[in-house]
Design a protein around this motif. Structure first.
Motif, PDB file in Angstrom:
ATOM      1  N   LEU A 189      -1.288  11.347  -8.094  1.00 60.96           N
ATOM      2  CA  LEU A 189      -2.161  11.207  -9.461  1.00 60.96           C
ATOM      3  C   LEU A 189      -0.962  11.354 -10.117  1.00 60.96           C
ATOM      4  O   LEU A 189      -0.802  10.825 -11.559  1.00 60.96           O
ATOM      5  CB  LEU A 189      -3.260  11.862  -9.578  1.00 60.96           C
ATOM      6  CG  LEU A 189      -4.351  11.565 -10.670  1.00 60.96           C
ATOM      7  CD1 LEU A 189      -4.466  10.039 -10.666  1.00 60.96           C
ATOM      8  CD2 LEU A 189      -5.156  11.961 -10.783  1.00 60.96           C
ATOM      9  N   GLY A 190      -0.358  12.145 -10.666  1.00 61.79           N
ATOM     10  CA  GLY A 190       0.718  12.965 -11.677  1.00 61.79           C
ATOM     11  C   GLY A 190       2.091  11.774 -11.527  1.00 61.79           C
ATOM     12  O   GLY A 190       2.436  11.641 -12.353  1.00 61.79           O
ATOM     13  N   ASP A 191       2.250  11.243 -10.416  1.00 64.63           N
ATOM     14  CA  ASP A 191       3.444  10.359  -9.966  1.00 64.63           C
ATOM     15  C   ASP A 191       3.008   8.408 -10.827  1.00 64.63           C
ATOM     16  O   ASP A 191       3.922   7.965 -10.410  1.00 64.63           O
ATOM     17  CB  ASP A 191       4.238  10.324  -8.746  1.00 64.63           C
ATOM     18  CG  ASP A 191       4.432  11.521  -8.610  1.00 64.63           C
ATOM     19  OD1 ASP A 191       4.854  12.383 -10.004  1.00 64.63           O
ATOM     20  OD2 ASP A 191       4.931  12.159  -7.073  1.00 64.63           O
ATOM     21  N   VAL A 192       1.632   8.308 -10.433  1.00 66.87           N
ATOM     22  CA  VAL A 192       1.507   7.674 -10.986  1.00 66.87           C
ATOM     23  C   VAL A 192       1.711   6.740 -12.672  1.00 66.87           C
ATOM     24  O   VAL A 192       1.915   7.674 -14.213  1.00 66.87           O
ATOM     25  CB  VAL A 192      -0.065   7.687 -11.379  1.00 66.87           C
ATOM     26  CG1 VAL A 192      -0.380   5.642 -12.056  1.00 66.87           C
ATOM     27  CG2 VAL A 192      -1.029   7.179  -9.960  1.00 66.87           C
ATOM     28  N   GLY A 193       2.171   5.557 -13.232  1.00 63.12           N
ATOM     29  CA  GLY A 193       3.354   4.845 -13.580  1.00 63.12           C
ATOM     30  C   GLY A 193       2.537   3.522 -13.921  1.00 63.12           C
ATOM     31  O   GLY A 193       2.288   3.657 -14.029  1.00 63.12           O
TER      32      GLY A 193
ATOM     33  N   VAL B  64       0.872  -0.952   0.260  1.00 59.12           N
ATOM     34  CA  VAL B  64       0.522  -0.373  -0.233  1.00 59.12           C
ATOM     35  C   VAL B  64       0.766   1.003   0.019  1.00 59.12           C
ATOM     36  O   VAL B  64       1.556   1.569   0.569  1.00 59.12           O
ATOM     37  CB  VAL B  64      -0.643   0.169   0.895  1.00 59.12           C
ATOM     38  CG1 VAL B  64      -1.693   1.075   0.970  1.00 59.12           C
ATOM     39  CG2 VAL B  64      -2.094  -1.387   1.242  1.00 59.12           C
ATOM     40  N   ARG B  65       0.403   2.165  -0.629  1.00 58.06           N
ATOM     41  CA  ARG B  65       1.012   3.034  -1.069  1.00 58.06           C
ATOM     42  C   ARG B  65       0.764   4.398  -1.422  1.00 58.06           C
ATOM     43  O   ARG B  65      -0.042   4.759  -2.094  1.00 58.06           O
ATOM     44  CB  ARG B  65       2.464   3.382  -1.487  1.00 58.06           C
ATOM     45  CG  ARG B  65       2.223   2.424  -3.169  1.00 58.06           C
ATOM     46  CD  ARG B  65       4.183   2.856  -3.403  1.00 58.06           C
ATOM     47  NE  ARG B  65       2.896   2.651  -5.274  1.00 58.06           N
ATOM     48  CZ  ARG B  65       3.085   2.920  -5.974  1.00 58.06           C
ATOM     49  NH1 ARG B  65       3.285   4.562  -5.906  1.00 58.06           N
ATOM     50  NH2 ARG B  65       2.946   2.691  -7.578  1.00 58.06           N
ATOM     51  N   VAL B  66       0.578   5.588  -0.541  1.00 53.71           N
ATOM     52  CA  VAL B  66       0.179   7.095  -1.009  1.00 53.71           C
ATOM     53  C   VAL B  66       0.851   8.181  -1.640  1.00 53.71           C
ATOM     54  O   VAL B  66       2.157   7.856  -1.875  1.00 53.71           O
ATOM     55  CB  VAL B  66      -0.589   7.419   0.534  1.00 53.71           C
ATOM     56  CG1 VAL B  66      -1.131   9.276   0.325  1.00 53.71           C
ATOM     57  CG2 VAL B  66      -1.378   7.390   1.274  1.00 53.71           C
ATOM     58  N   THR B  67       0.344   8.121  -3.365  1.00 57.13           N
ATOM     59  CA  THR B  67       0.931   8.946  -4.039  1.00 57.13           C
ATOM     60  C   THR B  67       0.206   9.965  -5.015  1.00 57.13           C
ATOM     61  O   THR B  67      -0.903   9.793  -4.694  1.00 57.13           O
ATOM     62  CB  THR B  67       1.354   7.729  -4.855  1.00 57.13           C
ATOM     63  OG1 THR B  67       2.572   8.808  -6.070  1.00 57.13           O
ATOM     64  CG2 THR B  67       1.167   7.491  -6.071  1.00 57.13           C
TER      65      THR B  67
ATOM     66  N   THR C 123      -3.974  15.347  -6.541  1.00 58.22           N
ATOM     67  CA  THR C 123      -5.091  14.636  -5.853  1.00 58.22           C
ATOM     68  C   THR C 123      -3.784  13.326  -5.263  1.00 58.22           C
ATOM     69  O   THR C 123      -3.819  12.912  -6.429  1.00 58.22           O
ATOM     70  CB  THR C 123      -5.526  14.131  -6.821  1.00 58.22           C
ATOM     71  OG1 THR C 123      -6.085  15.541  -7.162  1.00 58.22           O
ATOM     72  CG2 THR C 123      -6.370  13.462  -5.972  1.00 58.22           C
ATOM     73  N   MET C 124      -4.336  13.028  -4.006  1.00 55.60           N
ATOM     74  CA  MET C 124      -3.280  11.655  -3.062  1.00 55.60           C
ATOM     75  C   MET C 124      -4.400  10.267  -3.923  1.00 55.60           C
ATOM     76  O   MET C 124      -5.622  11.006  -3.513  1.00 55.60           O
ATOM     77  CB  MET C 124      -3.663  11.866  -2.228  1.00 55.60           C
ATOM     78  CG  MET C 124      -2.032  13.582  -1.641  1.00 55.60           C
ATOM     79  SD  MET C 124      -1.078  13.286  -2.916  1.00 55.60           S
ATOM     80  CE  MET C 124      -0.112  12.198  -1.954  1.00 55.60           C
ATOM     81  N   ILE C 125      -3.785   9.478  -3.977  1.00 58.51           N
ATOM     82  CA  ILE C 125      -4.289   8.112  -4.319  1.00 58.51           C
ATOM     83  C   ILE C 125      -3.775   7.366  -3.794  1.00 58.51           C
ATOM     84  O   ILE C 125      -1.987   7.400  -2.802  1.00 58.51           O
ATOM     85  CB  ILE C 125      -4.289   7.815  -5.697  1.00 58.51           C
ATOM     86  CG1 ILE C 125      -2.947   7.490  -6.558  1.00 58.51           C
ATOM     87  CG2 ILE C 125      -4.912   8.671  -7.171  1.00 58.51           C
ATOM     88  CD1 ILE C 125      -3.165   6.762  -7.344  1.00 58.51           C
ATOM     89  N   VAL C 126      -4.512   5.834  -3.462  1.00 62.71           N
ATOM     90  CA  VAL C 126      -4.362   5.148  -3.058  1.00 62.71           C
ATOM     91  C   VAL C 126      -3.855   3.860  -3.696  1.00 62.71           C
ATOM     92  O   VAL C 126      -5.002   3.320  -4.516  1.00 62.71           O
ATOM     93  CB  VAL C 126      -5.388   4.676  -2.049  1.00 62.71           C
ATOM     94  CG1 VAL C 126      -4.279   3.180  -0.705  1.00 62.71           C
ATOM     95  CG2 VAL C 126      -5.575   5.414  -0.388  1.00 62.71           C
TER      96      VAL C 126
END
Length: 144
Positions: free
Chosen positions: A78-82, A73-76, A127-130
């Motif tokens: 949205l712009g950093d999703v790869g 589980v990590r919080v990141t 925006t932070m996503i899990v």
């Protein structure tokens, strides 16, 4: 049959075709990751799932169809999703842009905005996503 303790439900999307598609992807082994808004956890006053937690995957009919275990589980942002995360979601997206456009449609939808209690909710790069990874531990009962 071995009796097990009740498990917290794992619900993808809302009941209907999208949930059915996501559940099928999990059961087929294609979907091993998911993402949701950190705001969803905040709205529900829920803590993030710890690694090792097991949940019951629920289909659109409310049936428990599998037991899944959280592996990361990590919080990141949205712009950093790869692309790796996108591919592991198992929904067939071939680019981050395609994944993001589809997820934005869902996150900006009426049902999500209602669930968040914000009729004007929108996401942006910050925006932070899990981002959650999981594995199927057990498939439960006959399907369909």
């Amino acid at each position: 049959m071995e009796k097990r303790a009740p498990l917290k439900p794992l619900l993808f999307a809302f009941p209907g075709p999208l949930r059915d598609q996501l559940v099928a992807a999990v059961l087929a082994g294609a979907k091993v990751s998911t993402s949701c808004l950190l705001a969803e956890y905040e709205a529900e006053k829920e803590e993030l799932p710890p690694v090792g937690e097991r949940s019951a995957l629920i289909d659109s009919d409310g049936r428990e169809v599998a037991v899944v275990e959280v592996t990361d589980v990590r919080v990141t942002r949205l712009g950093d999703v790869g692309l790796r995360h996108v591919a592991e979601e198992g929904e067939g997206y071939t680019s981050v842009a395609e994944w993001r456009a589809s997820h934005e449609l869902f996150w900006h939808g009426e049902e999500m905005r209602e669930a968040l209690g914000d009729p004007d909710f929108t996401v942006d790069d910050d925006t932070m996503i899990v981002a959650e990874r999981f594995r199927v531990v057990e498939v439960l009962g006959p399907l369909g």
